[in-house]
Design an enzyme around this catalytic site. Structure first.
Site, PDB file in Angstrom:
ATOM      1  N   ARG A 172       0.748  -1.108  -0.027  1.00 37.31           N
ATOM      2  CA  ARG A 172      -0.026  -0.057  -0.024  1.00 37.31           C
ATOM      3  C   ARG A 172       0.900   1.065  -0.020  1.00 37.31           C
ATOM      4  O   ARG A 172       1.894   1.294   0.708  1.00 37.31           O
ATOM      5  CB  ARG A 172      -0.749  -0.196   1.219  1.00 37.31           C
ATOM      6  CG  ARG A 172      -2.260   0.550   1.038  1.00 37.31           C
ATOM      7  CD  ARG A 172      -3.067   0.296   2.381  1.00 37.31           C
ATOM      8  NE  ARG A 172      -2.360   0.993   3.758  1.00 37.31           N
ATOM      9  CZ  ARG A 172      -3.146   1.459   4.629  1.00 37.31           C
ATOM     10  NH1 ARG A 172      -4.601   1.326   4.479  1.00 37.31           N
ATOM     11  NH2 ARG A 172      -2.822   1.916   5.772  1.00 37.31           N
TER      12      ARG A 172
ATOM     13  N   THR B 175      -1.280   7.628  -0.869  1.00 37.35           N
ATOM     14  CA  THR B 175      -2.334   7.513  -1.440  1.00 37.35           C
ATOM     15  C   THR B 175      -2.997   6.470  -1.081  1.00 37.35           C
ATOM     16  O   THR B 175      -4.447   6.291  -1.033  1.00 37.35           O
ATOM     17  CB  THR B 175      -2.343   7.204  -3.193  1.00 37.35           C
ATOM     18  OG1 THR B 175      -1.589   5.940  -2.933  1.00 37.35           O
ATOM     19  CG2 THR B 175      -1.369   8.413  -3.662  1.00 37.35           C
TER      20      THR B 175
ATOM     21  N   ASP C  38       0.438  -2.031  12.161  1.00 39.82           N
ATOM     22  CA  ASP C  38       0.851  -2.680  11.022  1.00 39.82           C
ATOM     23  C   ASP C  38       0.999  -4.202  11.189  1.00 39.82           C
ATOM     24  O   ASP C  38       2.032  -4.474  11.879  1.00 39.82           O
ATOM     25  CB  ASP C  38       1.950  -1.929  10.344  1.00 39.82           C
ATOM     26  CG  ASP C  38       2.180  -2.302   9.176  1.00 39.82           C
ATOM     27  OD1 ASP C  38       2.253  -1.227   8.164  1.00 39.82           O
ATOM     28  OD2 ASP C  38       2.642  -3.256   8.584  1.00 39.82           O
TER      29      ASP C  38
ATOM     30  N   ASP D 263       4.609  -5.315   9.825  1.00 42.11           N
ATOM     31  CA  ASP D 263       5.642  -4.588  10.680  1.00 42.11           C
ATOM     32  C   ASP D 263       5.951  -5.632  11.865  1.00 42.11           C
ATOM     33  O   ASP D 263       6.953  -5.670  12.400  1.00 42.11           O
ATOM     34  CB  ASP D 263       5.511  -3.244  10.707  1.00 42.11           C
ATOM     35  CG  ASP D 263       6.129  -2.592   9.610  1.00 42.11           C
ATOM     36  OD1 ASP D 263       6.431  -2.788   8.866  1.00 42.11           O
ATOM     37  OD2 ASP D 263       5.449  -1.353   9.774  1.00 42.11           O
TER      38      ASP D 263
HETATM   39  C1  PRP Z   1      -1.188  -4.341   4.398  1.00 43.67           C
HETATM   40  C2  PRP Z   1      -2.148  -5.451   4.665  1.00 43.67           C
HETATM   41  C3  PRP Z   1      -2.985  -5.482   3.435  1.00 43.67           C
HETATM   42  C4  PRP Z   1      -3.159  -3.878   3.133  1.00 43.67           C
HETATM   43  C5  PRP Z   1      -4.468  -3.501   3.850  1.00 43.67           C
HETATM   44  O1  PRP Z   1      -0.121  -4.515   3.636  1.00 43.67           O
HETATM   45  O2  PRP Z   1      -1.572  -6.608   4.884  1.00 43.67           O
HETATM   46  O3  PRP Z   1      -2.260  -5.895   2.315  1.00 43.67           O
HETATM   47  O4  PRP Z   1      -2.196  -3.214   3.993  1.00 43.67           O
HETATM   48  O5  PRP Z   1      -4.793  -2.268   3.396  1.00 43.67           O
HETATM   49  P1  PRP Z   1      -5.770  -1.779   2.398  1.00 43.67           P
HETATM   50  O6  PRP Z   1      -7.227  -2.617   2.700  1.00 43.67           O
HETATM   51  O7  PRP Z   1      -6.046  -0.133   2.826  1.00 43.67           O
HETATM   52  O8  PRP Z   1      -5.535  -1.988   0.930  1.00 43.67           O
HETATM   53  P2  PRP Z   1       1.155  -3.631   3.312  1.00 43.67           P
HETATM   54  O9  PRP Z   1       0.643  -2.553   2.101  1.00 43.67           O
HETATM   55  O10 PRP Z   1       1.561  -2.715   4.666  1.00 43.67           O
HETATM   56  O11 PRP Z   1       2.253  -4.548   2.947  1.00 43.67           O
HETATM   57  P3  PRP Z   1       3.015  -5.581   3.914  1.00 43.67           P
HETATM   58  O12 PRP Z   1       1.944  -6.573   3.971  1.00 43.67           O
HETATM   59  O13 PRP Z   1       4.204  -5.794   3.153  1.00 43.67           O
HETATM   60  O14 PRP Z   1       3.282  -4.777   5.349  1.00 43.67           O
HETATM   61  N1  URA Z   2      -2.461  -2.325   7.090  1.00 43.45           N
HETATM   62  C1  URA Z   2      -2.198  -2.725   8.303  1.00 43.45           C
HETATM   63  O1  URA Z   2      -1.109  -3.543   8.663  1.00 43.45           O
HETATM   64  N2  URA Z   2      -2.719  -2.260   9.255  1.00 43.45           N
HETATM   65  C2  URA Z   2      -3.865  -1.604   9.266  1.00 43.45           C
HETATM   66  O2  URA Z   2      -4.517  -1.286  10.175  1.00 43.45           O
HETATM   67  C3  URA Z   2      -3.986  -1.062   7.767  1.00 43.45           C
HETATM   68  C4  URA Z   2      -3.392  -1.545   6.826  1.00 43.45           C
END
Ligand code: PRP
Ligand code: URA
Length: 209
Positions: free
Chosen positions: A105, A109, A200, A203
């Site tokens: 994400r 944006t 997150d 993370d």
């Molecule tokens: C997080 C989560 C989803 C997304 C959700 O991933 O695991 O994939 O955000 O957000 P949304 O519903 O607003 O799209 P992230 O982009 O942080 O990547 P990561 O799994 O590599 O930490």
């Molecule tokens: N991605 C996450 O890991 N946590 C949130 O709350 C939203 C997006």
């Protein structure tokens, strides 16, 4: 078309595990173990309607008409956070096939950017799209779209925490896809994070904070 089912786990163990995942004091080692255990409950629920076929066996005492799973399960974790729930699928379904979708994400944006895709044959199989956080719904909606484009016609979306906003978007874009979650939280904050949420997920799972 009315949306397919949305199920929130209603089991004391799910509540216990999720509360410990939410706790800011929980570090990555414990987080990974808790996510895996919660994943077992989520995947059990997500496969509640998995097709079976009759199977006759002989117990040591008499013949028995039982059943066996009749459909191959395909786990599709959305990288990276989805990896935290993958082992739950392969433990319950050792013959599961695994595909991957890489999505991140954008910090500003909040739109997902896809950076990797490796999907197996999906026709006639049960696809579990696994992404722990359904926040804006952008990533989940896009992930399900890719899986459909790759030929899947039996998909369940599995997450840990959903927001009302993300749920509404996924249901609007993919009304045929059932959703299983451990919780439906209050709302998104100004950074599009779910609140109360758990922060997150990726993370916390990998200690990258
Ligand atoms: C997080 C989560 C989803 C997304 C959700 O991933 O695991 O994939 O955000 O957000 P949304 O519903 O607003 O799209 P992230 O982009 O942080 O990547 P990561 O799994 O590599 O930490
Ligand atoms: N991605 C996450 O890991 N946590 C949130 O709350 C939203 C997006």
């Amino acid at each position: 078309m009315p949306p397919a089912s949305f199920t929130v786990l209603a089991h004391p163990l799910a509540g216990d595990l999720l509360t410990r995942l939410r706790d800011r004091e929980t570090g990555p080692a414990e987080y990974r173990a808790l996510a895996r255990r919660l994943g077992l409950l989520l995947m059990t629920e997500a496969t509640r309607d998995l097709a079976t076929e009759p199977r006759k066996v002989d117990t040591p005492l008499e013949p028995f008409e039982g059943s066996r799973i009749a459909k191959t399960v395909v786990a599709i974790p959305v990288l990276r956070a989805g990896l935290g729930l993958l082992e739950a699928v392969t433990e319950l379904f050792p013959d599961a096939v695994v595909g991957y979708l890489g999505m991140e994400r954008d910090e500003h944006t909040h739109e997902p950017r896809d950076y990797y895709s490796k999907l197996p044959d999906l026709a006639g199989r049960k696809a579990l799209v696994v992404d722990p956080m359904l926040a804006t719904g952008g990533s989940g909606t896009a992930a399900v779209g890719y899986v459909k484009d790759a030929g899947a016609d039996d998909i369940t979306f599995v997450c840990v925490v959903a927001s009302p906003e993300g749920l509404a978007r996924l249901q609007a874009d993919h009304p045929d896809v059932p959703i299983v979650a451990a919780a439906l939280d209050r709302q998104l904050n100004e950074h599009a994070y779910i609140v109360p949420g758990l922060g997150d997920f990726g993370d916390r799972l990998y200690g990258t904070y």
